[in-house]
Design an enzyme around this catalytic site. Sequence first.
Site, mmCIF file in Angstrom:
data_model
loop_
_atom_site.group_PDB
_atom_site.id
_atom_site.type_symbol
_atom_site.label_atom_id
_atom_site.label_comp_id
_atom_site.label_asym_id
_atom_site.label_seq_id
_atom_site.Cartn_x
_atom_site.Cartn_y
_atom_site.Cartn_z
ATOM 1 N N ARG A 92 33.729 35.163 38.683
ATOM 2 C CA ARG A 92 32.598 35.936 38.183
ATOM 3 C C ARG A 92 32.869 36.437 36.779
ATOM 4 O O ARG A 92 33.988 36.859 36.471
ATOM 5 C CB ARG A 92 32.341 37.145 39.088
ATOM 6 C CG ARG A 92 31.664 36.771 40.385
ATOM 7 C CD ARG A 92 31.581 37.934 41.320
ATOM 8 N NE ARG A 92 30.827 39.037 40.753
ATOM 9 C CZ ARG A 92 31.319 40.242 40.514
ATOM 10 N NH1 ARG A 92 32.552 40.535 40.784
ATOM 11 N NH2 ARG A 92 30.560 41.186 40.010
ATOM 12 N N SER A 156 43.632 38.133 40.814
ATOM 13 C CA SER A 156 44.049 38.731 42.088
ATOM 14 C C SER A 156 45.112 37.945 42.829
ATOM 15 O O SER A 156 44.887 37.392 43.916
ATOM 16 C CB SER A 156 42.820 38.944 42.950
ATOM 17 O OG SER A 156 41.940 39.731 42.201
ATOM 18 N N ASP A 209 42.722 43.037 41.816
ATOM 19 C CA ASP A 209 41.430 43.501 42.360
ATOM 20 C C ASP A 209 41.550 44.820 43.142
ATOM 21 O O ASP A 209 40.617 45.623 43.169
ATOM 22 C CB ASP A 209 40.746 42.415 43.215
ATOM 23 C CG ASP A 209 41.655 41.785 44.258
ATOM 24 O OD1 ASP A 209 42.832 42.178 44.334
ATOM 25 O OD2 ASP A 209 41.179 40.905 44.993
HETATM 26 C C1 BGC Z 1 46.830 38.499 46.504
HETATM 27 C C2 BGC Z 1 46.570 39.876 45.966
HETATM 28 C C3 BGC Z 1 45.096 40.222 46.075
HETATM 29 C C4 BGC Z 1 44.575 39.975 47.488
HETATM 30 C C5 BGC Z 1 43.090 40.253 47.630
HETATM 31 C C6 BGC Z 1 46.220 38.342 47.896
HETATM 32 O O1 BGC Z 1 46.380 37.035 48.340
HETATM 33 O O2 BGC Z 1 48.217 38.240 46.563
HETATM 34 O O3 BGC Z 1 47.001 39.980 44.620
HETATM 35 O O4 BGC Z 1 44.913 41.555 45.719
HETATM 36 O O5 BGC Z 1 44.833 38.645 47.856
HETATM 37 O O6 BGC Z 1 42.326 39.465 46.787
#
Ligand code: BGC
Length: 482
Positions: A92, A156, A209
């Site tokens: 996004r 993320s 995130d």
């Molecule tokens: C990632 C995190 C992320 C989470 C939610 C996980 O697989 O390692 O960095 O915050 O997913 O998106």
Amino acid sequence: MASKAPQAYEVDVNELDGTPEQQAYMKDIIDQFTIDTDYLKQVRDHFMVEMKKGLDKEGSTVAMIPSYVEGRLTGKEEGHFLALDLGGTNLRVVLVTLEGQGKFKTVSSKSRVSEELKMGPMRNLCDYIAECVDTFLTEQGLEDQEIELNLGYTFSFPVLQTKINRGVLSTWTKGFACSGAVGKDPVLLLQDALLRKHVPVKVSALVNDTVGTLLSNAYNKPATLAGLILGTGANGAYIEKMKNIGKWKGGKTTSDEMIINMEFGAFDNERRILPLTRFDNKLDRESINPHAQLYEKMISGMYLGEITRNVLTDMIDRELLLKREENTSFAWSKEISRHWSFETAFMSNIEADNSKDFAYTKEILDTNLSLHDITTTEAKFIKKICELVGKRAARLAACSIAAIVQHCGAAEEGCDIGIDGSLYEFYPSFEDRMYEALSELMPEISDIRKTIRLGLAKDGSGVGAALTACVAARMENARASA
Ligand code: BGC
């Protein structure tokens, strides 16, 4: 705002009929997937131990990564920011206008990241992202800016940050496996792609995130302690006192608090406490990241459908489900035999089924998996299995919240917890089940919902990234005038 999810209608164990073999199988499955209060407490306690370990040294399963986001919001933050969100199912691009007083507006565009991009060279993914940013700027009439726009990059995945806009990707999760990215800085890789395309944008903040979710919740709820994502993946972030971050080597900070990106999806990769079943082990072994993200694999949207499918296919193989004398070719089971074919969204719909004789469950199985003529007894088994997997996820997820609250000593005063992600927002009764587990974990709290206030933090990735860019500017000013 609470989650928008419908209610789950649970199947009473006494209503499960079938042959003695089927009943014995179901009893065993129920035992394996049910986590009682004592066990929940043990998981929470181990979680707290791992949190401490992660704060003290590098290399713990719960990485406890300092986010370089120092201090709290004032709620007065204002301005226009660009945000980019990569890490779930979609990419996004968001234009965020922070209006102060906890208010904001967003305009965004969304595109799907293909499996090919997720598994190919990182350069291709970054070029694709740069193209999406470019198109978005053109659509918004922002392509000919004299001054570069600041962009908050919500990336993320587990990144060891070294500054608010620098870090190194330690590993991929959630089905991503681009080559040429692990060990590199995602900001530099994206900035290069933007330069190649002459897109006038500067990546000024790198945000997980969960950190974004925490900040967007805190923008209008100052008592926010933590932000969680319960969606495709799972993770949490919370506000920690600098003095508790034993491993911190980043020098003097502008505040005595910092947000920690816990990366709790990897909790208990050492398998000390998680109640893993053979179905979880199968999923783990067949995943693209075996032995990693074990907690995430039990609680997040990417995996719940597959765990359920593993139970269903086991039952089929034992001829306890979908046994059809007249059809020996097994052609009917082709779809459900395919890896990942049972989506978590099907579980959501099945759990919300309150129709007579489970008609809706039968329809879902028929339409999506070509499982025709499911009997009511079978539909009940399948619905019960969805419930067991979904409920276990919510209860285990609640352990992380209880651990954070208790670690921070926030149970008495109470706090807000911002949560984003499809599972929390849409999965039937996910929130109710978390509250139920929380009250078992913290029986001393008389009104759990009023004390540990879970709430949907919509668009944490967009608004949170913008807020991080604001905090970055504030920290820079504070350092310049120090
Ligand atoms: C990632 C995190 C992320 C989470 C939610 C996980 O697989 O390692 O960095 O915050 O997913 O998106």
